[in-house]
Design an enzyme around this catalytic site. Structure first.
Site, PDB file in Angstrom:
ATOM      1  CD  GLN A 195      78.324  36.384  62.970  1.00  0.00           C
ATOM      2  OE1 GLN A 195      78.294  35.176  63.151  1.00  0.00           O
ATOM      3  NE2 GLN A 195      77.954  36.946  61.819  1.00  0.00           N
ATOM      4  CB  ALA A 216      74.449  39.081  62.240  1.00  0.00           C
ATOM      5  CB  SER A 221      75.206  36.473  64.942  1.00  0.00           C
ATOM      6  OG  SER A 221      74.999  35.167  64.448  1.00  0.00           O
ATOM      7  CG  HIS A 223      74.741  31.365  63.780  1.00  0.00           C
ATOM      8  ND1 HIS A 223      74.701  30.034  63.438  1.00  0.00           N
ATOM      9  CD2 HIS A 223      74.305  32.039  62.691  1.00  0.00           C
ATOM     10  CE1 HIS A 223      74.278  29.900  62.189  1.00  0.00           C
ATOM     11  NE2 HIS A 223      74.030  31.111  61.712  1.00  0.00           N
ATOM     12  CD  GLU A 273      70.664  33.845  56.005  1.00  0.00           C
ATOM     13  OE1 GLU A 273      70.658  33.113  57.023  1.00  0.00           O
ATOM     14  OE2 GLU A 273      71.446  34.790  55.852  1.00  0.00           O
ATOM     15  CG  HIS A 276      69.389  31.052  59.998  1.00  0.00           C
ATOM     16  ND1 HIS A 276      70.651  31.174  60.538  1.00  0.00           N
ATOM     17  CD2 HIS A 276      68.541  31.569  60.933  1.00  0.00           C
ATOM     18  CE1 HIS A 276      70.574  31.746  61.729  1.00  0.00           C
ATOM     19  NE2 HIS A 276      69.300  31.989  61.983  1.00  0.00           N
TER      20      HIS A 276
END
Length: 308
Positions: A195, A216, A221, A223, A273, A276
Site C-alpha cells: 500500500q 489510503a 487501508s 485492504h 467506490e 469496494h
C-alpha cells in the site's frame, strides 16, 4: 352517538396536548439517554430525554406503569408536538421521522406527562463510541477499524483475505451466478509495504490532495485488514452495471457493505467506490444497510488524517 362524542372529545384533547407541547418544548430539562429499552412512564412521572438515530433505532412503545399496578386507565391519549420529527400512534408507538427535537405528551385519565425526543441522523451526535484496543488494533462494536483516523500497525499481516470474508464472498458469488451475475475479486489483501508503494505512485501521478480522495496511506487501508476487497471493475461507470445493482441489493445478506457510498465522501474521506466491499458479518451489515448510513456515521467515528 355516544361513541362519536367520545372520539370527538379525544381528538380535542389531542389538539390541546399538542398546543401544550409546543409551549413546553423550549423549557424541558435536557437529560439525554440513548433509547435501548422501551420508554417507560412510571407513575406518570416525566421520563428522560431520549435520542433516536434515524434509520437505525427501532420504533419504541411507551410503556405506562400505574400505581397501584392493577389500576386500569379509562383513557390514554398520545400526541407529538412535531410529526415531521417524531410520530406516536394511538397505541403509544414512537416512530422517528426526521432530524430535530419534539415532545410527546401522554394524557392518562387527564394526568399529563411529557417525553422529550431528539432525533439525529448520525451517531456523531451521540456519546463517543467505546473503542477496544488490542495489539495496536482498534475495534468498535466488534469491528476492526481502518480509516484515516484509525491506523493499523505496519506488521499487521493476516496473510490474505480472512477466512470468514473469503467464505462469505464464495457464498455470495455462487448466489449471484444463479441469478446470471458474475462476481470476482480483482484486489484483495494488501500488505503495508504494498500500500505504501501504491499510494506513492498515485501521489506522483496526481499529487497528494487528489490521491487522498481515492487511495489510503499505508496503515490506513481496509485492504490490509483482510476484510475488504475490490471486485469486478474499477471504473466511473461500474455503478450502472448489473453486477453492482445485484450487489447493492444483496451484499448485506452475505455480510458485506459498499464501504464508500455515493453520498459519503465528506464523512468517509473517499470518493464513491461501488467496487469496494467490506465484510462486517451478516447481522452488522444488515443493520448498516438498513440505516442508510456509511460505516463512520453508523459507528459515530471520524475519518481524518492527523493534523487535517
Amino acid at each position: 352517538m355516544a361513541t362519536v362524542v367520545v372520539v370527538a372529545w379525544n381528538k380535542m384533547k389531542k389538539l390541546l396536548l399538542m398546543v401544550m407541547l409546543f409551549l413546553a418544548l423550549a423549557g424541558c430539562e435536557n437529560r439525554k439517554e440513548v433509547v435501548e429499552e422501551p420508554v417507560v412512564l412510571d407513575d406518570y412521572e416525566t421520563a428522560e430525554s431520549y435520542w433516536f438515530l434515524l434509520g437505525h433505532t427501532a420504533d419504541q412503545k411507551i410503556e405506562i406503569k400505574t400505581n397501584p399496578s392493577n389500576y386500569i386507565p379509562k383513557s390514554i391519549i398520545f400526541a407529538s408536538s412535531n410529526e415531521e420529527v417524531v410520530k406516536v400512534s394511538d397505541e403509544g408507538i414512537i416512530t422517528p421521522v426526521g432530524a430535530g427535537e419534539a415532545m410527546i405528551a401522554v394524557n392518562v385519565d387527564d394526568i399529563i406527562k411529557s417525553i422529550r425526543i431528539e432525533v439525529a441522523t448520525s451517531k456523531a451526535y451521540f456519546p463517543a463510541p467505546a473503542i477496544e484496543e488490542m495489539e495496536g488494533l482498534a475495534y468498535i462494536e466488534g469491528q476492526l477499524i481502518a480509516n484515516k483516523t484509525y491506523q493499523l500497525p505496519e506488521d499487521y499481516d493476516p496473510g490474505g483475505l480472512r477466512p470468514e470474508c473469503q467464505e462469505a464472498f464464495d457464498a455470495m458469488q455462487k448466489a449471484a451466478k444463479e441469478d446470471g451475475i458474475s462476481l470476482w475479486i480483482i484486489s484483495g489483501y494488501r500488505s503495508y509495504s504494498y500500500q505504501e508503494k501504491l499510494y506513492a505512485k498515485y501521489v506522483a501521478m496526481e499529487g497528494q490532495a487528489a490521491a487522498d480522495t481515492y487511495s489510503a496511506r499505508a496503515g490506513h487501508s481496509e485492504h490490509q485488514t483482510g476484510l475488504a476487497f475490490d471486485y469486478n471493475e474499477i471504473s466511473g461507470t461500474f455503478q450502472n452495471s448489473d453486477a453492482y445493482k445485484w450487489v447493492l441489493e444483496n451484499a448485506q445478506d452475505y455480510g458485506f457493505i459498499v464501504r464508500y457510498p455515493e453520498d459519503g465522501q465528506a464523512i468517509t474521506g473517499y470518493i464513491f467506490e461501488p467496487w469496494h466491499l467490506r465484510f462486517l458479518g451478516t447481522e452488522m451489515a444488515i443493520k448498516v444497510k438498513n440505516s442508510g448510513l456509511c460505516l463512520e456515521d453508523y459507528l459515530g467515528i471520524t475519518s481524518q488524517y492527523a493534523g487535517e
